[in-house]
Write a protein that holds these residues in place. Structure first.
Motif, mmCIF file in Angstrom:
data_model
loop_
_atom_site.group_PDB
_atom_site.id
_atom_site.type_symbol
_atom_site.label_atom_id
_atom_site.label_comp_id
_atom_site.label_asym_id
_atom_site.label_seq_id
_atom_site.Cartn_x
_atom_site.Cartn_y
_atom_site.Cartn_z
ATOM 1 N N MET A 1 1.090 -1.161 -0.124
ATOM 2 C CA MET A 1 -0.496 -0.165 -0.180
ATOM 3 C C MET A 1 0.850 1.065 -0.072
ATOM 4 O O MET A 1 0.611 2.483 -0.187
ATOM 5 C CB MET A 1 -0.556 0.598 1.622
ATOM 6 N N LYS A 2 2.047 1.307 0.690
ATOM 7 C CA LYS A 2 2.816 1.983 0.606
ATOM 8 C C LYS A 2 3.265 2.244 -0.645
ATOM 9 O O LYS A 2 3.456 3.605 -1.077
ATOM 10 C CB LYS A 2 4.165 1.783 1.377
ATOM 11 N N ASN A 3 3.788 1.477 -1.100
ATOM 12 C CA ASN A 3 3.661 1.948 -2.696
ATOM 13 C C ASN A 3 2.680 1.849 -3.453
ATOM 14 O O ASN A 3 3.239 2.722 -4.990
ATOM 15 C CB ASN A 3 5.190 0.594 -3.240
ATOM 16 N N ARG A 4 1.892 1.292 -4.003
ATOM 17 C CA ARG A 4 0.818 1.435 -4.127
ATOM 18 C C ARG A 4 0.059 2.642 -4.870
ATOM 19 O O ARG A 4 -0.391 3.745 -5.482
ATOM 20 C CB ARG A 4 -0.147 0.234 -4.629
ATOM 21 N N ALA A 5 -0.315 2.957 -3.092
ATOM 22 C CA ALA A 5 -1.139 3.784 -2.906
ATOM 23 C C ALA A 5 -0.845 5.609 -2.523
ATOM 24 O O ALA A 5 -1.691 6.469 -2.021
ATOM 25 C CB ALA A 5 -2.056 3.576 -1.804
ATOM 26 N N GLY A 6 1.125 5.108 -1.982
ATOM 27 C CA GLY A 6 1.230 6.394 -1.554
ATOM 28 C C GLY A 6 1.068 6.724 0.371
ATOM 29 O O GLY A 6 1.505 7.753 0.743
ATOM 30 N N TRP A 7 0.996 5.641 0.527
ATOM 31 C CA TRP A 7 0.942 5.427 2.376
ATOM 32 C C TRP A 7 2.010 6.011 3.210
ATOM 33 O O TRP A 7 3.320 5.376 1.998
ATOM 34 C CB TRP A 7 -0.055 4.557 2.654
ATOM 35 N N ARG A 8 1.616 7.113 4.345
ATOM 36 C CA ARG A 8 3.212 6.095 4.596
ATOM 37 C C ARG A 8 3.406 6.137 6.293
ATOM 38 O O ARG A 8 1.369 6.306 7.066
ATOM 39 C CB ARG A 8 3.597 8.084 4.838
ATOM 40 N N ASP A 9 3.860 5.873 6.928
ATOM 41 C CA ASP A 9 3.668 5.535 8.315
ATOM 42 C C ASP A 9 4.100 7.101 8.476
ATOM 43 O O ASP A 9 4.631 8.181 8.727
ATOM 44 C CB ASP A 9 4.545 4.988 8.952
ATOM 45 N N ARG A 10 3.168 7.611 10.403
ATOM 46 C CA ARG A 10 3.040 8.982 10.689
ATOM 47 C C ARG A 10 4.697 8.794 11.315
ATOM 48 O O ARG A 10 5.049 10.106 11.007
ATOM 49 C CB ARG A 10 2.605 9.177 11.898
ATOM 50 N N SER A 11 5.220 8.147 11.552
ATOM 51 C CA SER A 11 7.018 7.980 12.433
ATOM 52 C C SER A 11 7.637 8.227 11.922
ATOM 53 O O SER A 11 8.829 9.075 11.160
ATOM 54 C CB SER A 11 6.944 6.713 12.952
ATOM 55 N N GLU A 12 7.329 7.877 10.349
ATOM 56 C CA GLU A 12 8.112 8.309 8.862
ATOM 57 C C GLU A 12 7.969 10.267 8.906
ATOM 58 O O GLU A 12 9.091 10.690 8.888
ATOM 59 C CB GLU A 12 7.939 8.096 8.011
#
Length: 179
Positions: free
Chosen positions: A98-109
């Motif tokens: 999902m990070k790669n497909r939809a641009g999701w990121r963790d808040r910690s990042e």
């Protein structure tokens, strides 16, 4: 696409009926959650050509709806997996997808990047937020209809892994375009 001797391209879908069937097959493909690049009927460049040249046979609304259904497919998998409905569900692999497909990121990042030095950096944070279904659908259209690509497809509209912009570079580009 195959090249003919005279320099003209041989169109794999020469008639409107062929193009509509190809568009339907492509929409089914991305609605099932597959990527544009894995479509067996044509490569990204060919699909972009058809979306530009034959918008009546490759309607933007149909492509956008298919992209939203594809994202929904992946979100359903994540929901079912997180509820224990999928045996051996790998949440880490799904999250990376999902990070790669939809641009999701963790808040910690976001926090570890320490990008918020002041109010002027709020635009950078906005660029790093997960994309909505509509933004993803528009991204699919942008990929298919990008006009600012050079001959080797290495222009700013190319989003393959070797040419991705980092969040800060993308934020600056978006800020220039919108403001």
């Amino acid at each position: 696409m195959a090249q003919m001797g005279s320099g003209a391209c041989a169109l794999p879908w020469p008639t409107p009926e062929d193009r509509r069937r190809a568009c339907s097959a492509f929409c089914d493909h991305i609605a099932a959650g597959f990527s544009i690049d894995s479509f067996p009927g044509a490569d990204r460049k060919t699909l972009r050509y058809y979306a530009e040249q034959f918008p009546e046979d490759f309607p933007a609304e149909q492509l956008e709806a298919a992209a939203r259904r594809g994202l929904l497919e992946w979100e359903r998998i994540g929901k079912a997996g997180s509820q224990g409905e999928l045996p051996k569900f790998n949440a880490s692999a799904w999250a990376l997808n999902m990070k790669n497909r939809a641009g999701w990121r963790d808040r910690s990042e976001l926090e570890s990047w320490n990008i918020l030095a002041g109010p002027e950096d709020a635009g950078q944070l906005e660029a790093l937020k997960p994309r909505s279904s509509n933004e993803i659908a528009l991204g699919v259209m942008a990929l298919l209809t990008a006009k600012d690509l050079s001959e080797d497809d290495n222009g700013p509209g190319n989003t393959d892994q070797n040419h991705r912009q980092d969040g800060a570079t993308q934020s600056r580009r978006v800020a220039k375009e919108t403001g």
